[in-house]
Design a protein around this motif. Structure first.
Motif, PDB file in Angstrom:
ATOM      1  N   TRP A 138     -34.791  11.737  15.831  1.00  0.00           N
ATOM      2  CA  TRP A 138     -34.744  12.313  17.170  1.00  0.00           C
ATOM      3  C   TRP A 138     -33.492  13.144  17.373  1.00  0.00           C
ATOM      4  CZ3 TRP A 138     -39.312  12.271  19.082  1.00  0.00           C
ATOM      5  CH2 TRP A 138     -40.192  11.226  18.742  1.00  0.00           C
ATOM      6  N   ALA A 139     -32.447  12.851  16.618  1.00  0.00           N
ATOM      7  CA  ALA A 139     -31.210  13.630  16.709  1.00  0.00           C
ATOM      8  C   ALA A 139     -31.216  14.829  15.768  1.00  0.00           C
ATOM      9  CB  ALA A 139     -30.006  12.735  16.385  1.00  0.00           C
ATOM     10  N   GLN A 164     -18.289   5.485   9.098  1.00  0.00           N
ATOM     11  CA  GLN A 164     -18.474   6.727   9.839  1.00  0.00           C
ATOM     12  C   GLN A 164     -19.781   6.696  10.621  1.00  0.00           C
ATOM     13  OE1 GLN A 164     -17.889   8.992   6.020  1.00  0.00           O
ATOM     14  NE2 GLN A 164     -16.655  10.339   7.318  1.00  0.00           N
ATOM     15  N   ASP A 165     -19.815   7.422  11.722  1.00  0.00           N
ATOM     16  CA  ASP A 165     -21.042   7.607  12.493  1.00  0.00           C
ATOM     17  C   ASP A 165     -21.832   8.727  11.831  1.00  0.00           C
ATOM     18  OD1 ASP A 165     -22.868   8.812  14.465  1.00  0.00           O
ATOM     19  OD2 ASP A 165     -21.957   7.425  15.885  1.00  0.00           O
ATOM     20  N   VAL A 166     -22.966   8.384  11.230  1.00  0.00           N
ATOM     21  CA  VAL A 166     -23.712   9.338  10.413  1.00  0.00           C
ATOM     22  C   VAL A 166     -24.106  10.568  11.222  1.00  0.00           C
ATOM     23  CG1 VAL A 166     -25.841   9.711   9.101  1.00  0.00           C
ATOM     24  CG2 VAL A 166     -24.549   7.579   8.821  1.00  0.00           C
ATOM     25  N   GLU A 192     -32.841   4.458   8.937  1.00  0.00           N
ATOM     26  CA  GLU A 192     -31.738   4.123   9.838  1.00  0.00           C
ATOM     27  C   GLU A 192     -30.617   5.127   9.645  1.00  0.00           C
ATOM     28  OE1 GLU A 192     -30.812   0.035   8.829  1.00  0.00           O
ATOM     29  OE2 GLU A 192     -31.956  -0.665  10.563  1.00  0.00           O
ATOM     30  N   PRO A 193     -29.867   5.456  10.692  1.00  0.00           N
ATOM     31  CA  PRO A 193     -29.998   5.011  12.077  1.00  0.00           C
ATOM     32  C   PRO A 193     -31.390   5.309  12.631  1.00  0.00           C
ATOM     33  CG  PRO A 193     -27.999   6.329  11.754  1.00  0.00           C
ATOM     34  CD  PRO A 193     -28.808   6.472  10.520  1.00  0.00           C
ATOM     35  N   ARG A 194     -31.831   4.450  13.540  1.00  0.00           N
ATOM     36  CA  ARG A 194     -33.198   4.566  14.041  1.00  0.00           C
ATOM     37  C   ARG A 194     -33.435   5.854  14.823  1.00  0.00           C
ATOM     38  NH1 ARG A 194     -36.181  -0.125  13.526  1.00  0.00           N
ATOM     39  NH2 ARG A 194     -34.993  -1.957  12.853  1.00  0.00           N
ATOM     40  N   ALA A 242     -38.188   2.584   5.341  1.00  0.00           N
ATOM     41  CA  ALA A 242     -38.055   2.044   6.688  1.00  0.00           C
ATOM     42  C   ALA A 242     -37.480   0.640   6.599  1.00  0.00           C
ATOM     43  CB  ALA A 242     -39.406   2.005   7.390  1.00  0.00           C
ATOM     44  N   PRO A 243     -36.700   0.227   7.600  1.00  0.00           N
ATOM     45  CA  PRO A 243     -36.125  -1.122   7.560  1.00  0.00           C
ATOM     46  C   PRO A 243     -37.166  -2.218   7.713  1.00  0.00           C
ATOM     47  CG  PRO A 243     -35.632  -0.040   9.655  1.00  0.00           C
ATOM     48  CD  PRO A 243     -36.234   1.002   8.762  1.00  0.00           C
TER      49      PRO A 243
END
Length: 306
Positions: free
Chosen positions: A194-195, A167-169, A188-190, A211-212
């Motif tokens: 911002w979203a 799925q798209d988180v 992540e997602p990075r 963090a990755p």
């Protein structure tokens, strides 16, 4: 700090160093209690758990360690040494990401409506404790994990689980009611931060713990989130990378919840510190670096006596 050796040498110096900061075991000797940290004295032979203040040349992967009183607390009755060792840093991290932040957003949530918390990364050490702590605090919890860990997160109390592999988180979060708090154990997602205005309420805290990779891009990104003005394209939600601090009162509540069965440690594997010519710790770190740990990995340095 094997992945960032220059930073590691800066902290521990040159030459051999002992890793790890978490521990659980018996008190060998206790210094004088000033009463400033805790009114309770620790006695030789008492079972305790906790953490050092930070990485040091003389870590806890040893038969003896010296711990600060604020990071050394009694193991509650009925809680195993292994479970307590798991909680030393990860349960404390989850607690400090969630409980103080919930107090900040209480006034902005609708009366009678439970706070909504999104935990990114629910199957690791911080995530497994985070789900349970948020539920113990009366929250609605949504989390992410891989397909195989969905049943685990559900068993810990997660109300909704997003499978990040299928799925798209961010798109899934946008379909849900806005969240009051975000805890990011992954990084992540990075573009997740911002979203976040598209799936959180105004003023919702965004607390990051993982963090990755730690590099210049990571540092610059964090500075942008924390310091860049909103009008100039900076972050639209309050952001922080958690600075973990050992607190006796926080440990006390974690201990009570473990006694009451509201918190349980998820143990991926326990390694014997002396097995296979002392290769147990090496195998433990090899497994940790794979990045697919369910809950916590424990190294048993010495057998418990009697």
């Amino acid at each position: 700090f094997p992945e960032i050796p220059y930073l590691g040498r800066l902290i521990t110096g040159t030459g051999p160093a002992t890793p790890s900061i978490d521990f659980a075991g018996r008190v060998a000797a206790a210094g004088p209690n000033s009463g400033k940290v805790s009114r309770q004295d620790l006695e030789p032979g008492q079972l305790v758990y906790g953490r050092l203040d930070g990485p040091t040349k003389f870590g806890t992967l040893a038969e003896y360690t010296i711990a600060p009183r604020r990071g050394c607390v009694p193991i509650p009755a009925g809680v195993s040494v292994v479970d307590a060792a798991c909680a030393a840093s990860t349960a404390l991290t989850a607690y400090q990401c969630i409980i103080p932040k919930l107090r900040q957003v209480q006034d902005s949530t609708k009366k009678g409506s439970p706070p909504r918390v999104f935990i990114n990364g629910g199957s690791g050490g911080c995530g497994t404790f985070g789900i349970q702590i948020a539920k113990a605090a009366g929250c609605q919890v949504t989390t992410t994990c891989s397909s195989g860990n969905v049943p685990l997160c559900e068993s810990l109390g997660a109300d909704q689980v997003i499978d990040y592999r299928t799925q798209d988180v961010i798109q899934e979060l946008r379909k849900m009611q806005p969240f009051d708090l975000v805890v990011d154990n992954v990084g992540e997602p990075r573009d997740l931060y911002w979203a976040s205005p598209s799936f959180t309420n105004p003023g919702a805290p965004y607390v990051q713990t993982g963090a990755p990779a730690i590099n210049l891009g990571f540092v610059w990104g964090n500075l942008t989130k924390a310091l860049w003005p909103r009008w100039a394209g900076g972050g639209q939600r309050p952001w922080e990378f958690l600075k973990l601090e050992s607190k006796v009162d926080d440990y006390a509540e974690i201990g009570r919840w473990m006694q009451e069965g509201k918190l349980r440690a998820v143990v991926d594997e326990v390694f014997d510190g002396v097995e296979g010519e002392g290769k147990g710790p090496v195998r433990a770190f090899e497994k940790l670096r794979m990045g697919r740990t369910r809950g916590k990995i424990v190294v048993k340095v010495a057998a418990e006596e009697g």
